[in-house]
Design an enzyme around this catalytic site. Structure first.
Site, PDB file in Angstrom:
ATOM      1  N   ASP A  21       0.858  -1.177   0.000  1.00  0.00           N
ATOM      2  CA  ASP A  21       0.000   0.000   0.000  1.00  0.00           C
ATOM      3  C   ASP A  21       0.898   1.233   0.000  1.00  0.00           C
ATOM      4  OD1 ASP A  21      -2.617   1.363   0.307  1.00  0.00           O
ATOM      5  OD2 ASP A  21      -1.832   1.948   2.251  1.00  0.00           O
ATOM      6  N   SER A  22       0.300   2.381  -0.286  1.00  0.00           N
ATOM      7  CA  SER A  22       1.050   3.627  -0.256  1.00  0.00           C
ATOM      8  C   SER A  22       1.474   4.008   1.157  1.00  0.00           C
ATOM      9  CB  SER A  22       0.220   4.759  -0.854  1.00  0.00           C
ATOM     10  OG  SER A  22      -0.992   4.909  -0.138  1.00  0.00           O
ATOM     11  N   TYR A  53      -0.368   8.478  -2.545  1.00  0.00           N
ATOM     12  CA  TYR A  53      -0.341   8.182  -3.968  1.00  0.00           C
ATOM     13  C   TYR A  53      -1.456   8.914  -4.714  1.00  0.00           C
ATOM     14  CZ  TYR A  53       2.986   4.236  -3.681  1.00  0.00           C
ATOM     15  OH  TYR A  53       4.089   3.448  -3.517  1.00  0.00           O
ATOM     16  N   GLY A  54      -2.506   9.310  -3.997  1.00  0.00           N
ATOM     17  CA  GLY A  54      -3.680   9.863  -4.653  1.00  0.00           C
ATOM     18  C   GLY A  54      -3.423  11.116  -5.459  1.00  0.00           C
ATOM     19  N   CYS A  84      -4.035  -0.940  -2.391  1.00  0.00           N
ATOM     20  CA  CYS A  84      -4.113   0.514  -2.557  1.00  0.00           C
ATOM     21  C   CYS A  84      -5.020   0.754  -3.745  1.00  0.00           C
ATOM     22  CB  CYS A  84      -2.717   1.093  -2.815  1.00  0.00           C
ATOM     23  SG  CYS A  84      -2.692   2.837  -3.294  1.00  0.00           S
ATOM     24  N   ASN A  85      -6.105   1.482  -3.536  1.00  0.00           N
ATOM     25  CA  ASN A  85      -7.043   1.718  -4.627  1.00  0.00           C
ATOM     26  C   ASN A  85      -6.400   2.484  -5.772  1.00  0.00           C
ATOM     27  OD1 ASN A  85     -10.181   1.090  -3.940  1.00  0.00           O
ATOM     28  ND2 ASN A  85      -8.993   1.385  -2.072  1.00  0.00           N
ATOM     29  N   THR A  86      -5.567   3.478  -5.453  1.00  0.00           N
ATOM     30  CA  THR A  86      -4.947   4.279  -6.502  1.00  0.00           C
ATOM     31  C   THR A  86      -3.978   3.439  -7.328  1.00  0.00           C
ATOM     32  OG1 THR A  86      -5.134   6.237  -5.096  1.00  0.00           O
ATOM     33  CG2 THR A  86      -3.664   6.381  -6.990  1.00  0.00           C
ATOM     34  N   GLU A 163      -5.365   8.299  10.087  1.00  0.00           N
ATOM     35  CA  GLU A 163      -3.987   8.097  10.534  1.00  0.00           C
ATOM     36  C   GLU A 163      -3.709   8.767  11.877  1.00  0.00           C
ATOM     37  OE1 GLU A 163      -1.255   9.064   7.426  1.00  0.00           O
ATOM     38  OE2 GLU A 163      -1.871   7.356   6.189  1.00  0.00           O
ATOM     39  N   CYS A 195     -11.127   3.544  -0.515  1.00  0.00           N
ATOM     40  CA  CYS A 195      -9.780   3.809  -0.010  1.00  0.00           C
ATOM     41  C   CYS A 195      -9.604   2.919   1.210  1.00  0.00           C
ATOM     42  CB  CYS A 195      -9.598   5.279   0.354  1.00  0.00           C
ATOM     43  SG  CYS A 195      -8.030   5.640   1.204  1.00  0.00           S
ATOM     44  N   THR A 196      -8.450   2.305   1.348  1.00  0.00           N
ATOM     45  CA  THR A 196      -8.266   1.331   2.433  1.00  0.00           C
ATOM     46  C   THR A 196      -8.302   1.961   3.815  1.00  0.00           C
ATOM     47  OG1 THR A 196      -5.876   1.494   1.980  1.00  0.00           O
ATOM     48  CG2 THR A 196      -7.053  -0.421   1.100  1.00  0.00           C
ATOM     49  N   HIS A 197      -8.142   3.284   3.914  1.00  0.00           N
ATOM     50  CA  HIS A 197      -8.290   3.962   5.208  1.00  0.00           C
ATOM     51  C   HIS A 197      -9.753   4.057   5.639  1.00  0.00           C
ATOM     52  CE1 HIS A 197      -4.206   5.433   4.331  1.00  0.00           C
ATOM     53  NE2 HIS A 197      -4.111   5.793   5.595  1.00  0.00           N
TER      54      HIS A 197
END
Length: 282
Positions: A21-22, A53-54, A84-86, A163, A195-197
């Site tokens: 992931d980013s 990364y977005g 990571c979606n992006t 975060e 988004c994974t967050h």
């Protein structure tokens, strides 16, 4: 150097699953994999030096993803999850022919589930600027059902909230209401947490959207898809774990101590052994 030599497993089923992931958001995918596939080893890389990364270009994301995949291959992984979606949107299909092991992203599993559960064919997607501007979810959903109506909304502040651990209370609720007000009045009955967050902020998102809107968590759906992939490929771990390496290992490109603290809030067991590596050397 161990990374340079590469790790070999006598039984490929014993090899780890590579997840990247980013930054730290991909730990929500790791959490789902640990829950659904507890016998599997995991090697995780978080690109904490180059997050987010977005806001990066497609070319940059492909370059970063290629470096990370090269590193994960030195760890002897049997499959790779782009958590990571992006990166899933911009790099996955470009790099898939260059990867010697099965590789999946988080976008397609989430899109499939959303298409399956929607009742009225109106689906919302929230994610980073990069994920939303790529149109990747819209593309997958319309491949499944051409009549689908898809509305995207970038919610960049959700990432720093997650975060910093601001998951409940007035601040995340105010931000969620501001971002999601338009979607609340759009008639969607399904919302993809793209988004994974974002699963970490699920309570606030769910409260704003209301009980009539189904929330789809691509992290969960990705773990299900991974389970099916490993079964089809004959790569499911026998659960014996004889041989090389720990059950889970974590690597970052920066801020290992911070990563350990964040991971301690996400994963069932505390992490203290995260290693920082020079990812640009790969």
């Amino acid at each position: 150097m161990e990374e340079a030599r590469g790790i070999q497993y006598g039984d490929r089923r014993e090899a780890p699953i590579g997840v990247f992931d980013s930054g730290v958001g991909g730990l929500t995918v790791v959490r789902e994999i640990l829950h659904q596939l507890p016998a599997e080893r995991i090697t995780y890389f978080g690109d904490t030096a180059r997050v987010p990364y977005g806001s990066k270009s497609r070319e940059t994301i492909i370059r970063y993803s290629r470096q990370i995949i090269r590193f994960l291959m030195t760890r002897g992984v049997k499959a790779i999850v782009v958590a990571c979606n992006t990166a899933s949107a911009y790099a996955l299909e470009e790099l898939r022919p260059q990867v010697e092991v099965p590789i999946i992203g988080v976008v397609k599993p989430g899109a499939k589930m959303a298409a399956a559960v929607t009742r009225n064919g109106k689906i919302g997607v929230i994610g980073t600027e990069g994920t939303i501007s790529s149109g990747i979810y819209t593309s997958f959903l319309k491949d499944l059902r051409p009549d689908m109506q898809v509305l995207g909304k970038a919610c960049p502040l959700f990432v720093p909230l997650a975060e910093e651990g601001w998951l409940e209370g007035e601040v995340p609720m105010l931000v969620a209401r501001s971002y999601l007000e338009e979607l609340c009045h759009s008639g969607i009955d399904t919302l993809i947490l793209g988004c994974t967050h974002y699963p970490l902020l699920r309570p606030a998102i769910a409260e704003v959207m209301g009980p009539e809107v189904t929330l789809v968590n691509p992290a969960y759906e990705t773990a299900v898809s991974l389970q099916n992939l490993l079964q089809e490929q004959g790569l499911r771990s026998p659960g014996i774990h004889k041989g090389t390496g720990p059950l889970c290992e974590f690597f970052v490109s920066d801020a290992a101590d911070w990563f350990n603290r964040f991971a301690g809030r996400i994963l069932p067991a505390g992490i203290t052994n995260t290693r920082q590596i020079p990812i640009e050397e790969y």
